[in-house]
Design a protein around this motif. Structure first.
Motif, PDB file in Angstrom:
ATOM      1  N   PRO A 112       0.750  -1.127   0.612  1.00 10.83           N
ATOM      2  CA  PRO A 112      -0.037  -0.209  -0.233  1.00 10.83           C
ATOM      3  C   PRO A 112       1.239   0.997  -0.029  1.00 10.83           C
ATOM      4  CG  PRO A 112      -0.898  -1.351   1.359  1.00 10.83           C
ATOM      5  CD  PRO A 112       0.252  -2.364   0.643  1.00 10.83           C
ATOM      6  N   HIS A 113       2.109   1.303   0.513  1.00 10.29           N
ATOM      7  CA  HIS A 113       2.620   2.358   0.864  1.00 10.29           C
ATOM      8  C   HIS A 113       3.214   2.739  -0.654  1.00 10.29           C
ATOM      9  CE1 HIS A 113       5.407  -0.541   1.835  1.00 10.29           C
ATOM     10  NE2 HIS A 113       6.496   0.625   1.628  1.00 10.29           N
ATOM     11  N   ILE A 114       3.561   2.196  -1.377  1.00  7.08           N
ATOM     12  CA  ILE A 114       4.141   1.702  -2.713  1.00  7.08           C
ATOM     13  C   ILE A 114       3.290   2.215  -3.620  1.00  7.08           C
ATOM     14  CG2 ILE A 114       6.155   0.926  -4.600  1.00  7.08           C
ATOM     15  CD1 ILE A 114       7.234  -0.165  -2.266  1.00  7.08           C
ATOM     16  N   GLN A 115       1.954   1.461  -3.866  1.00  3.71           N
ATOM     17  CA  GLN A 115       0.547   1.917  -4.816  1.00  3.71           C
ATOM     18  C   GLN A 115       0.532   3.009  -4.803  1.00  3.71           C
ATOM     19  OE1 GLN A 115      -2.952  -0.285  -4.635  1.00  3.71           O
ATOM     20  NE2 GLN A 115      -1.714  -2.212  -4.132  1.00  3.71           N
ATOM     21  N   THR A 116       0.639   4.271  -3.728  1.00  2.92           N
ATOM     22  CA  THR A 116       0.721   5.775  -3.771  1.00  2.92           C
ATOM     23  C   THR A 116       1.781   6.391  -5.022  1.00  2.92           C
ATOM     24  OG1 THR A 116       2.604   6.356  -1.780  1.00  2.92           O
ATOM     25  CG2 THR A 116      -0.031   5.871  -1.593  1.00  2.92           C
ATOM     26  N   LYS A 117       2.570   5.609  -5.505  1.00  2.00           N
ATOM     27  CA  LYS A 117       4.415   6.095  -6.456  1.00  2.00           C
ATOM     28  C   LYS A 117       4.181   5.211  -7.764  1.00  2.00           C
ATOM     29  CE  LYS A 117       7.671   6.433  -2.847  1.00  2.00           C
ATOM     30  NZ  LYS A 117       8.929   5.861  -2.194  1.00  2.00           N
ATOM     31  N   ALA A 118       2.024   4.827  -8.055  1.00  2.00           N
ATOM     32  CA  ALA A 118       2.201   4.169  -9.094  1.00  2.00           C
ATOM     33  C   ALA A 118       0.887   4.420  -9.893  1.00  2.00           C
ATOM     34  CB  ALA A 118       2.615   2.548  -9.324  1.00  2.00           C
ATOM     35  N   VAL A 119       0.728   4.684 -11.029  1.00  2.00           N
ATOM     36  CA  VAL A 119      -0.069   5.400 -11.567  1.00  2.00           C
ATOM     37  C   VAL A 119      -0.266   4.434 -12.552  1.00  2.00           C
ATOM     38  CG1 VAL A 119      -1.471   6.920 -12.867  1.00  2.00           C
ATOM     39  CG2 VAL A 119      -0.241   7.565 -10.629  1.00  2.00           C
ATOM     40  N   VAL A 120      -1.623   3.350 -12.605  1.00  2.00           N
ATOM     41  CA  VAL A 120      -2.280   2.872 -13.985  1.00  2.00           C
ATOM     42  C   VAL A 120      -2.653   3.543 -15.163  1.00  2.00           C
ATOM     43  CG1 VAL A 120      -3.405   1.658 -15.215  1.00  2.00           C
ATOM     44  CG2 VAL A 120      -1.873   0.989 -13.047  1.00  2.00           C
ATOM     45  N   LYS A 121      -2.540   4.176 -16.641  1.00  2.00           N
ATOM     46  CA  LYS A 121      -2.567   5.374 -17.316  1.00  2.00           C
ATOM     47  C   LYS A 121      -2.702   5.200 -18.519  1.00  2.00           C
ATOM     48  CE  LYS A 121      -2.600  10.095 -18.589  1.00  2.00           C
ATOM     49  NZ  LYS A 121      -2.125  11.759 -17.646  1.00  2.00           N
ATOM     50  N   GLU A 122      -4.361   5.354 -19.434  1.00  2.00           N
ATOM     51  CA  GLU A 122      -4.101   5.159 -20.579  1.00  2.00           C
ATOM     52  C   GLU A 122      -2.973   5.995 -21.549  1.00  2.00           C
ATOM     53  OE1 GLU A 122      -7.463   4.906 -24.650  1.00  2.00           O
ATOM     54  OE2 GLU A 122      -7.173   5.658 -22.219  1.00  2.00           O
ATOM     55  N   LEU A 123      -2.048   5.245 -22.654  1.00  2.00           N
ATOM     56  CA  LEU A 123      -1.629   5.597 -23.587  1.00  2.00           C
ATOM     57  C   LEU A 123      -1.237   5.053 -24.680  1.00  2.00           C
ATOM     58  CD1 LEU A 123       0.564   7.243 -24.706  1.00  2.00           C
ATOM     59  CD2 LEU A 123       2.251   6.750 -23.661  1.00  2.00           C
ATOM     60  N   THR A 124      -2.526   5.409 -25.511  1.00  2.00           N
ATOM     61  CA  THR A 124      -1.963   4.918 -27.257  1.00  2.00           C
ATOM     62  C   THR A 124      -1.212   5.452 -27.776  1.00  2.00           C
ATOM     63  OG1 THR A 124      -4.650   3.666 -27.167  1.00  2.00           O
ATOM     64  CG2 THR A 124      -2.855   4.457 -29.905  1.00  2.00           C
ATOM     65  N   TRP A 125      -0.119   5.017 -28.270  1.00  2.00           N
ATOM     66  CA  TRP A 125       0.845   5.565 -28.734  1.00  2.00           C
ATOM     67  C   TRP A 125       0.750   7.055 -30.181  1.00  2.00           C
ATOM     68  CZ3 TRP A 125       4.590   1.167 -29.638  1.00  2.00           C
ATOM     69  CH2 TRP A 125       4.658   0.097 -28.273  1.00  2.00           C
ATOM     70  N   GLY A 126       0.898   7.504 -30.152  1.00  2.00           N
ATOM     71  CA  GLY A 126       1.142   9.059 -31.031  1.00  2.00           C
ATOM     72  C   GLY A 126      -0.648   9.609 -30.651  1.00  2.00           C
ATOM     73  N   GLN A 127      -1.038   8.734 -29.791  1.00  2.35           N
ATOM     74  CA  GLN A 127      -3.019   9.688 -29.688  1.00  2.35           C
ATOM     75  C   GLN A 127      -2.937  10.486 -28.961  1.00  2.35           C
ATOM     76  OE1 GLN A 127      -5.723   6.693 -31.170  1.00  2.35           O
ATOM     77  NE2 GLN A 127      -4.599   5.992 -32.519  1.00  2.35           N
ATOM     78  N   ASN A 128      -3.191   9.973 -27.714  1.00  2.00           N
ATOM     79  CA  ASN A 128      -3.985  10.799 -26.039  1.00  2.00           C
ATOM     80  C   ASN A 128      -2.870  11.717 -25.669  1.00  2.00           C
ATOM     81  OD1 ASN A 128      -2.814   8.382 -25.699  1.00  2.00           O
ATOM     82  ND2 ASN A 128      -4.143   8.946 -23.465  1.00  2.00           N
TER      83      ASN A 128
END
Length: 218
Positions: A112-128
């Motif tokens: 839990p104390h490390i989860q705050t340092k990791a974000v899952v995020k959408e990235l489609t190359w060349g688009q968003n």
């Protein structure tokens, strides 16, 4: 990144991809990665390049503590998970269809104390790319992401957007086809590229790239 079947040595070599879990030990943690080849194909199994890049990070190949990092085409998220365990603030990215699967592995393997340092995020190359600030990251990580030639231009555009003059890119890959070398040639037009590691057992290379400065291009 692409959710399509992948040409790889048949038979025994593919059996490991059909196992529901793959277990590793990195950064004094046991990491159990869920795999789902049937539903998500190449995005949902752990490739050798991810293991080699994770090992390189654990060996101290780059300074990770306090570093702002992003993993591209993360798939199972192994590399991003290891980077977070080693002290980096990590944004772990893939296409939208793979995000829930990716998020489940990240949440299952980070305290839990490390989860705050990791974000899952959408990235489609060349688009968003507008969702990311130009030059936002100190370190860009990619494991086995240069195998589809039709993605090369978008990937290069994405790297250029995410990198500042001081950013470091680490790409781990197996050179299977001439097109893989072609991407490295494309990359070298905009970045200085050096091979920093080779694992002969897994036949995986790690390349380090940084933006060329204007003086180098004169």
């Amino acid at each position: 990144m692409a959710l399509v079947p992948y040409e790889e040595t048949a038979g025994v070599g593919l059996q490991k991809f059909h196992k529901p879990f793959a277990t590793f030990s990195f950064a004094n943690h046991t990491i159990q990665i869920r795999q789902d080849w049937r539903q998500l194909g190449v995005a949902a199994v752990v490739w050798d390049a991810a293991i080699v890049l994770s090992t390189y990070l654990e060996m101290g190949g780059v300074e990770l503590r306090g570093c702002s990092a992003v993993e591209l085409g993360a798939g199972t998220g192994l590399v991003g998970i290891v980077a977070a365990l080693l002290g980096a603030h990590v944004t772990i990215t893939d296409r939208k269809v793979a995000l829930e699967f990716l998020k489940s592995n990240v949440q299952a393997n980070l305290p839990p104390h490390i989860q705050t340092k990791a974000v899952v995020k959408e990235l489609t190359w060349g688009q968003n790319l507008g969702s990311f600030s130009p030059g936002e990251f100190d370190l860009i990580l990619g494991a086995d992401i240069i195998y589809l030639e039709e993605t090369f231009t978008d990937l290069l555009q994405t790297l250029e957007h995410l990198c500042s003059d001081h950013s470091v890119i680490l790409l781990a890959c197996r050179i299977r086809y001439e097109r893989d070398n072609n991407f490295l040639v494309m990359l070298a037009r905009h970045f200085t590229v050096n091979k920093v590691h080779y694992d002969p057992e897994k036949d995986v290379h790690i390349y380090k790239a940084q933006k060329r400065n204007q003086r180098e291009d004169l």
